[in-house]
Design an enzyme around this catalytic site. Structure first.
Site, PDB file in Angstrom:
ATOM      1  N   TYR A   1      -6.328  14.998  -8.941  1.00  0.00           N
ATOM      2  CA  TYR A   1      -6.373  13.508  -8.344  1.00  0.00           C
ATOM      3  C   TYR A   1      -7.849  13.814  -7.289  1.00  0.00           C
ATOM      4  CZ  TYR A   1      -5.602   9.582  -5.397  1.00  0.00           C
ATOM      5  OH  TYR A   1      -6.133   8.335  -5.029  1.00  0.00           O
TER       6      TYR A   1
ATOM      7  N   ARG B   1      -2.975   9.790 -10.754  1.00  0.00           N
ATOM      8  CA  ARG B   1      -1.900   8.671 -10.210  1.00  0.00           C
ATOM      9  C   ARG B   1      -1.426   7.713 -11.270  1.00  0.00           C
ATOM     10  NH1 ARG B   1      -1.691  12.176  -7.626  1.00  0.00           N
ATOM     11  NH2 ARG B   1      -1.932  12.502  -5.512  1.00  0.00           N
TER      12      ARG B   1
ATOM     13  N   TYR C   1       0.882  17.425  -3.219  1.00  0.00           N
ATOM     14  CA  TYR C   1       1.848  16.495  -2.866  1.00  0.00           C
ATOM     15  C   TYR C   1       3.171  17.354  -2.968  1.00  0.00           C
ATOM     16  CZ  TYR C   1      -0.931  12.266  -2.604  1.00  0.00           C
ATOM     17  OH  TYR C   1      -1.805  11.465  -2.209  1.00  0.00           O
TER      18      TYR C   1
END
Length: 624
Positions: free
Chosen positions: A471, A506, A587
């Site tokens: 990402y 995403r 994340y």
């Protein structure tokens, strides 16, 4: 969904249930089977590919078709058109809700298909043969024009048109599953939606004044949709998809409430009244969850909301309470025949489901957004299916079942790619199904930092290079310098390829689209299972903005919360350069052992600036 509707129908009206079972449910169930087959090639019970997640090349396009395929968001317009009334303007509240639903759906019809076409155009190569897409107007014109001629001759063949439109939609999803037939699939989707809308208008036979109202609402919505689709940046596509899904949910709620208002005067004499009420309630609930959940997903993806999971105290009890209250609301809704009670219950379930959509989606972290996108797409399909039952429209039921089933299966496939259960993702949980539950392994050692000049020397010495983006590449918009860098290296005879993790980015397929936008040939962009076995023979791996998807703790630490998750095995190559801002976690909030391995070098800094510097240095070195 089908089992709930079947049980409800049996309990309230057996004769009506068997009529619907005979005329509608077989088509919907057959589409469930087709959706499963198109998604994985297997049976409903165990779609092929779920065990290994090996979809060889076409896996991205399957996700691509699921995410951008605008059938569900387009065909919600049918529900709005059926309920519209009045003259040039609606004359009551139900008609106003219907025109709003048609308007919202038109935004998605135009915008969704244009975005899909833009994505397909990015995959075109200079060596591809010329295309004559305008020729697709011929079969589309014959399809719709033939219906118009039959209607003018006094033949009512709306059900035949719905069947033809449904087959076009099936063909569209099948076509979008491979690169070679993707454009044909998009064209079939357009023809299917156009045929469905034409059959709806032909069956309604609206007055000139009402037709003007319908045309105005759809023209305005389509214009807005085209404007949005033309201006949207490729890096903002996940947000756009989430926003479009929110409109699907809102349109479903509006249609279900409007249908209840219109049909209420006939409930006392209609033998199917209870079924109509149940489907309206369920459609409102699904639409409410889809609407608010998609808005939260949009906020997280756009950066308006914090992408970290919002773990409210007692959130599971809260969600259980909201679900229980929604189910409990059906008791007075079904028992009390008064209009006030019915509308109050529908309004209450709208609010409860909207709150539940917020609490469910807010608890999901940014790293799980790819799964959230496909789950919301599945929700939108089931909302469309509920509209089909409510309006006795076979086309909506067929396409809703197809999209709902394929979205659910693809969500499950991506969960397998993370070695997590769907419930674990949706409920905002942590850990994979293989996590042992003990203390995570302590990472020791020091990392090795290099500068751009050192990285250039390593790149020049390597002949076999794999790039694994994450990402961070999307956020930095670094696809253009990387594409130029790859072009120069390939011109020097180096074997350069990309390895893409199934849940990188995403949104499913986001990285593939970004690389295609920058001109990277799609035949050198490979899925994880296609390229993982090549890492031991690879001279150099460039990790750009990726963390969790290349984390060796998934294989080395049984107590890690990502234990057992399939990852790109970059550490098995001879050398690794990791390009990211810092040594911080991804994340999943898990330290990455590859940062400290002896064959890894860290090139820290802004990804865009670093990629620009690498591009410039490589060009300078080859030109000198």
């Amino acid at each position: 969904m089908f089992s709930l509707l079947s049980l409800a129908a049996v309990s309230v009206c057996p004769s009506n249930f068997f009529f619907i079972l005979k005329s509608v449910i077989p088509e919907a169930l057959s589409l469930l089977l087709i959706g499963s087959a198109l998604t994985g090639g297997g049976s409903v019970l165990e779609p092929a590919g779920i065990g290994s997640v090996r979809h060889k090349g076409s896996f991205y396009l399957l996700r691509f078709s699921n995410t951008f395929f605008p059938l569900s968001i387009g065909l919600t317009a049918v529900g709005g058109l059926v309920l519209m009334g009045g003259n040039y303007l609606p004359e009551n509240i139900p008609q106003s809700l219907a025109v709003l639903s048609a308007f919202i759906s038109s935004v998605n019809i135009a915008g969704g298909f244009l975005v899909t076409q833009r994505m397909l155009d990015m995959f075109k190569r200079p060596t591809d043969p010329p295309e004559y897409n305008y020729l697709y107007l011929l079969p589309g014109g014959v399809f719709v024009g033939g219906y118009a001629a039959a209607l003018n001759s006094g033949y009512n063949i709306e059900q035949v048109m719905y069947l033809g439109s449904g087959l076009c939609c099936v063909g569209a999803l099948a076509g979008l599953s491979t690169q070679g037939t993707a454009r044909l699939g998009n064209a079939l989707g357009m023809i299917g939606v156009a045929g469905g809308l034409a059959a709806t208008l032909g069956g309604l036979k609206p007055s000139p004044e009402l037709l003007a109202q319908m045309s105005g609402a759809m023209a305005l919505g389509g214009t807005i949709g085209l404007t949005i689709a033309k201006r949207i940046q490729i890096t903002d596509l996940p947000q756009l998809v989430a926003a479009f899904h929110s409109l699907v949910g809102l349109a479903a709620v509006l249609t279900c409430v409007a249908e209840y208002m219109i049909e209420y005067p006939h409930f006392a004499t209609d033998p199917a009244a209870n079924l109509t009420k149940i489907v309206a309630y369920l459609g409102t609930y699904i639409g409410g969850v889809t609407f608010s959940g998609s808005l939260i997903a949009y906020g997280k993806l756009q950066g308006i909301l914090n992408s970290a999971p919002l773990l409210l105290p007692g959130r599971h009890a809260l969600n259980a309470g909201l679900l229980a209250a929604s189910i409990g609301g059906m008791v007075p809704y079904m028992i009390d025949p008064s209009y006030t009670t019915g509308i109050t219950c529908l309004g209450s379930v709208s609010a409860l489901s909207a709150i539940m959509g917020v609490t469910l989606t807010a608890a999901i972290g940014g790293a799980d957004m790819p799964v959230v996108i496909t789950v919301l797409n599945s929700y939108s399909g089931w909302a469309l299916c509920a509209e089909g039952f409510l309006l006795n429209n076979n086309l909506l039921t067929i396409v809703g079942a197809l999209i709902g089933s394929s979205g659910a299966i693809l969500s499950y496939i991506m969960c397998v790619a993370m070695n997590r259960s769907l419930a674990n993702v949706i409920l905002g949980g942590y850990g994979t199904t293989s996590t042992a539950g003990g203390k995570p392994m302590e990472i020791t050692g020091t990392h090795t930092e290099i500068n751009v000049d050192n990285a250039i020397e390593m790149i020049k010495e390597a002949n076999n290079i794999i790039i694994t983006p994450g990402y961070g590449l999307c956020a930095a918009k670094a696809q253009y310098p990387i594409a130029d860098l790859v072009k120069m290296l390939r011109e020097q005879g180096k074997n350069v390829r990309f390895g893409i993790h199934p849940v990188a980015g995403r949104m499913p397929g986001q990285l593939n689209v970004l690389l295609a936008e920058a001109g990277v040939p799609y035949d050198i962009v490979l899925e994880m299972d296609e390229i993982n076995e090549d890492f031991p023979e690879t001279d150099l791996v460039l990790v750009i903005g990726a963390n969790d998807t290349v984390n060796s703790a998934a294989q080395e630490d049984p107590n890690s919360i990502i234990a057992g998750m399939p990852v790109l095995e970059v550490w098995k190559s001879k050398q690794v350069i990791v390009m990211k801002r810092s040594l911080g976690v991804g994340y999943a909030a898990v330290d990455n052992p590859i940062f400290y391995k002896p064959n890894t070098a860290m090139l820290l800094g802004d990804a865009k600036k670093t990629c620009d510097a690498l591009q410039a240095k490589v060009r300078e070195s080859y030109q000198s």
